[in-house]
Design an enzyme around this catalytic site. Structure first.
Site, PDB file in Angstrom:
ATOM      1  N   ARG A  44      -7.546 -14.325  -5.364  1.00 47.19           N
ATOM      2  CA  ARG A  44      -8.397 -12.732  -5.685  1.00 47.19           C
ATOM      3  C   ARG A  44      -7.206 -11.669  -6.066  1.00 47.19           C
ATOM      4  NH1 ARG A  44     -12.045 -10.829  -1.795  1.00 47.19           N
ATOM      5  NH2 ARG A  44     -10.900 -11.790  -0.063  1.00 47.19           N
ATOM      6  N   GLY A  45      -7.951 -10.903  -6.796  1.00 48.83           N
ATOM      7  CA  GLY A  45      -6.999  -9.518  -6.835  1.00 48.83           C
ATOM      8  C   GLY A  45      -5.610  -9.686  -7.691  1.00 48.83           C
ATOM      9  N   ILE A  46      -4.723  -9.024  -7.196  1.00 47.90           N
ATOM     10  CA  ILE A  46      -3.221  -8.763  -7.792  1.00 47.90           C
ATOM     11  C   ILE A  46      -2.966 -10.328  -7.652  1.00 47.90           C
ATOM     12  CG2 ILE A  46      -1.114  -8.137  -7.429  1.00 47.90           C
ATOM     13  CD1 ILE A  46      -2.165  -5.378  -6.410  1.00 47.90           C
ATOM     14  N   GLN A  65      -0.557   7.745   3.299  1.00 42.47           N
ATOM     15  CA  GLN A  65      -1.557   8.159   2.879  1.00 42.47           C
ATOM     16  C   GLN A  65      -2.777   8.200   3.837  1.00 42.47           C
ATOM     17  OE1 GLN A  65      -3.527   8.284  -0.191  1.00 42.47           O
ATOM     18  NE2 GLN A  65      -5.308   8.789   1.120  1.00 42.47           N
ATOM     19  N   TYR A  97      -1.600   0.644   7.589  1.00 41.95           N
ATOM     20  CA  TYR A  97      -1.017   0.058   6.363  1.00 41.95           C
ATOM     21  C   TYR A  97       0.244   0.723   5.767  1.00 41.95           C
ATOM     22  CZ  TYR A  97      -2.047  -1.711   1.335  1.00 41.95           C
ATOM     23  OH  TYR A  97      -2.085  -2.166   0.043  1.00 41.95           O
ATOM     24  N   GLY A 123      -5.573   8.126   6.435  1.00 39.14           N
ATOM     25  CA  GLY A 123      -6.536   7.032   6.769  1.00 39.14           C
ATOM     26  C   GLY A 123      -5.751   5.840   6.718  1.00 39.14           C
ATOM     27  N   GLN A 124      -4.470   5.716   6.553  1.00 39.31           N
ATOM     28  CA  GLN A 124      -3.813   4.428   6.531  1.00 39.31           C
ATOM     29  C   GLN A 124      -2.566   4.402   7.279  1.00 39.31           C
ATOM     30  OE1 GLN A 124      -3.380   3.283   2.082  1.00 39.31           O
ATOM     31  NE2 GLN A 124      -4.614   1.669   2.731  1.00 39.31           N
ATOM     32  N   ASN A 174       2.158 -11.640  -0.866  1.00 40.37           N
ATOM     33  CA  ASN A 174       1.139 -10.790  -1.299  1.00 40.37           C
ATOM     34  C   ASN A 174      -0.074 -10.326  -0.579  1.00 40.37           C
ATOM     35  OD1 ASN A 174      -0.542  -9.462  -3.807  1.00 40.37           O
ATOM     36  ND2 ASN A 174      -1.802 -11.210  -3.387  1.00 40.37           N
TER      37      ASN A 174
HETATM   38  N1  CAA Z   1      -5.962  14.327   4.407  1.00 38.88           N
HETATM   39  C1  CAA Z   1      -5.762  14.902   5.534  1.00 38.88           C
HETATM   40  N2  CAA Z   1      -6.847  14.742   6.219  1.00 38.88           N
HETATM   41  C2  CAA Z   1      -7.848  14.061   5.754  1.00 38.88           C
HETATM   42  C3  CAA Z   1      -7.880  13.521   4.705  1.00 38.88           C
HETATM   43  C4  CAA Z   1      -6.638  13.524   3.816  1.00 38.88           C
HETATM   44  N3  CAA Z   1      -6.630  13.174   2.490  1.00 38.88           N
HETATM   45  N4  CAA Z   1      -8.972  12.670   4.374  1.00 38.88           N
HETATM   46  C5  CAA Z   1      -9.654  12.922   5.714  1.00 38.88           C
HETATM   47  N5  CAA Z   1      -8.975  13.420   6.253  1.00 38.88           N
HETATM   48  C6  CAA Z   1      -9.218  14.059   7.836  1.00 38.88           C
HETATM   49  C7  CAA Z   1     -10.442  14.923   7.796  1.00 38.88           C
HETATM   50  O1  CAA Z   1     -10.157  16.377   7.532  1.00 38.88           O
HETATM   51  C8  CAA Z   1     -11.187  14.555   9.142  1.00 38.88           C
HETATM   52  O2  CAA Z   1     -10.518  15.356  10.106  1.00 38.88           O
HETATM   53  P1  CAA Z   1     -11.160  15.713  11.609  1.00 38.88           P
HETATM   54  O3  CAA Z   1     -11.510  14.417  12.385  1.00 38.88           O
HETATM   55  O4  CAA Z   1     -10.287  16.764  12.200  1.00 38.88           O
HETATM   56  O5  CAA Z   1     -12.413  16.428  11.169  1.00 38.88           O
HETATM   57  C9  CAA Z   1     -11.045  13.143   9.505  1.00 38.88           C
HETATM   58  O6  CAA Z   1      -9.953  12.754   8.112  1.00 38.88           O
HETATM   59  C10 CAA Z   1     -12.060  12.288   9.021  1.00 38.88           C
HETATM   60  O7  CAA Z   1     -12.470  12.680   7.722  1.00 38.88           O
HETATM   61  P2  CAA Z   1     -14.030  12.232   7.214  1.00 38.88           P
HETATM   62  O8  CAA Z   1     -14.964  12.193   8.320  1.00 38.88           O
HETATM   63  O9  CAA Z   1     -14.173  12.766   5.815  1.00 38.88           O
HETATM   64  O10 CAA Z   1     -13.555  10.361   6.872  1.00 38.88           O
HETATM   65  P3  CAA Z   1     -13.640   9.362   7.172  1.00 38.88           P
HETATM   66  O11 CAA Z   1     -13.322   9.183   8.776  1.00 38.88           O
HETATM   67  O12 CAA Z   1     -15.083   8.700   6.915  1.00 38.88           O
HETATM   68  O13 CAA Z   1     -12.420   8.622   6.465  1.00 38.88           O
HETATM   69  C11 CAA Z   1     -10.447   8.200   5.425  1.00 38.88           C
HETATM   70  C12 CAA Z   1     -11.451   9.332   6.286  1.00 38.88           C
HETATM   71  C13 CAA Z   1     -10.355   6.899   5.910  1.00 38.88           C
HETATM   72  C14 CAA Z   1      -9.213   8.907   5.164  1.00 38.88           C
HETATM   73  C15 CAA Z   1     -11.055   7.952   4.063  1.00 38.88           C
HETATM   74  O14 CAA Z   1     -11.261   9.339   3.296  1.00 38.88           O
HETATM   75  C16 CAA Z   1     -10.723   7.151   2.961  1.00 38.88           C
HETATM   76  O15 CAA Z   1     -10.917   5.883   3.025  1.00 38.88           O
HETATM   77  N6  CAA Z   1      -9.568   7.394   2.284  1.00 38.88           N
HETATM   78  C17 CAA Z   1      -8.890   6.530   1.504  1.00 38.88           C
HETATM   79  C18 CAA Z   1      -7.798   5.956   2.041  1.00 38.88           C
HETATM   80  C19 CAA Z   1      -7.005   5.257   1.095  1.00 38.88           C
HETATM   81  O16 CAA Z   1      -6.523   5.679   0.080  1.00 38.88           O
HETATM   82  N7  CAA Z   1      -7.033   3.810   0.982  1.00 38.88           N
HETATM   83  C20 CAA Z   1      -6.402   2.903   0.226  1.00 38.88           C
HETATM   84  C21 CAA Z   1      -7.006   1.857   0.059  1.00 38.88           C
HETATM   85  S1  CAA Z   1      -6.265   0.706  -1.425  1.00 38.88           S
HETATM   86  C22 CAA Z   1      -4.796   0.415  -1.112  1.00 38.88           C
HETATM   87  O17 CAA Z   1      -4.472   0.281   0.223  1.00 38.88           O
HETATM   88  C23 CAA Z   1      -4.248  -0.425  -2.043  1.00 38.88           C
HETATM   89  C24 CAA Z   1      -3.031   0.124  -2.107  1.00 38.88           C
HETATM   90  O18 CAA Z   1      -2.117  -0.348  -1.716  1.00 38.88           O
HETATM   91  C25 CAA Z   1      -2.983   1.639  -3.008  1.00 38.88           C
END
Ligand code: CAA
Length: 240
Positions: free
Chosen positions: A12-14, A141, A147, A143-144, A82
């Site tokens: 799947r995917g990449i 990033q 990762y 939330g990661q 991968n």
């Molecule tokens: N920078 C700093 N803080 C952030 C932020 C950001 N960009 N986004 C959210 N936050 C903080 C919020 O301020 C909040 O803080 P408090 O707990 O102090 O209030 C906390 O995180 C929780 O925020 P939310 O309630 O809005 O959101 P959540 O907990 O439901 O989800 C998240 C937060 C997990 C970061 C979500 O925004 C998300 O999934 N972001 C995307 C992450 C991402 O880019 N993943 C890539 C997946 S694809 C991949 O991985 C492939 C690849 O190689 C590129």
């Protein structure tokens, strides 16, 4: 000479795009997968490649998978590490399972798979190891943390292994894709993804075949002088 390639997470995917490309370049290709039997069956049928089930987080599964590929296609010349998962969440709420699942599948897998093939590559004095990192291992990033840690660790692994094997005809490189249009990226909340796409100078998500082109280059005979590198393909989102 027909080379044998094994692509983890290749159904799947990449990964699937990489499998398709290496197959069309004339290699014998096996695609690893862990759970989605339907996607694996479709990949085997549509691309005409071997598929092998196993968990890259398990050393024993990897040993068995590599032995099966060896028996059917021959010794592995090209390994593409991968397979990867996300378990996104802010660190202050992250569970131990979210952490360790990602480290096991995205990082322990590098040992589990590469250890199976490295001795054979050294004996035959030819090999290509291509590790799929991520822009988020380079820049971090929110939330990661899990990762980003695994994908940054992969880059260190790549450089160290490249040094150890440079005199043995084996190259070891990393590719760091940006946001590619796959199920993994589509799982990012829509609003968040919109904001991310807004930060990509090229103005769109990447495509799997764009990553596959770079893998095909690194896997080829012509790339023997490229080792220890991390190649960024991210539409200009981050210039490492
Ligand atoms: N920078 C700093 N803080 C952030 C932020 C950001 N960009 N986004 C959210 N936050 C903080 C919020 O301020 C909040 O803080 P408090 O707990 O102090 O209030 C906390 O995180 C929780 O925020 P939310 O309630 O809005 O959101 P959540 O907990 O439901 O989800 C998240 C937060 C997990 C970061 C979500 O925004 C998300 O999934 N972001 C995307 C992450 C991402 O880019 N993943 C890539 C997946 S694809 C991949 O991985 C492939 C690849 O190689 C590129």
């Amino acid at each position: 000479m027909t080379r044998v390639a094994f692509v983890t997470g290749g159904t799947r995917g990449i990964g699937r795009a990489i499998v398709e490309r290496l197959k069309s370049d004339g290699m014998k290709v096996a695609a690893g997968y862990s759970g989605n039997d339907a996607a694996a069956a479709a990949c085997a049928k549509e691309l005409g490649v071997m598929v092998v089930k196993g968990n890259v987080g398990s050393f024993d599964d990897c040993a068995r998978a590599v032995a099966e590929v060896g028996a059917e296609l021959g010794p592995i010349d090209v390994l593409v590490n991968n397979a990867g998962i996300t378990r996104d969440g802010v660190f202050h709420r992250m569970t131990a399972d979210q952490w360790s699942d990602v480290i096991r599948v995205n990082m322990d897998s590098l040992f589990n798979m590469t250890r199976q093939v490295i001795e054979g590559m050294r004996e035959r004095e030819w090999g290509r190891i291509i590790n799929i990192s991520s822009i988020n291992g380079q820049k971090g990033q929110a939330g990661q943390t899990n990762y980003s840690a695994a994908k940054a660790g992969l880059i260190g692994f790549t450089k160290a292994l490249a040094l150890e094997n440079a005199k043995k005809g084996i190259t070891v490189n990393a590719i760091a894709p940006g946001y590619i249009d796959t199920e993994m990226v589509q799982a990012v909340p829509e609003k968040v993804l919109e904001a991310i796409v807004g930060q990509i100078p090229v103005g769109r998500l990447g495509r799997g075949d764009e990553i596959a082109d770079m893998v095909a280059f690194l896997a080829g005979e012509q790339a023997g002088y490229v080792t220890g590198s991390t190649l960024s393909l991210n539409g200009g989102q981050y210039m490492a």
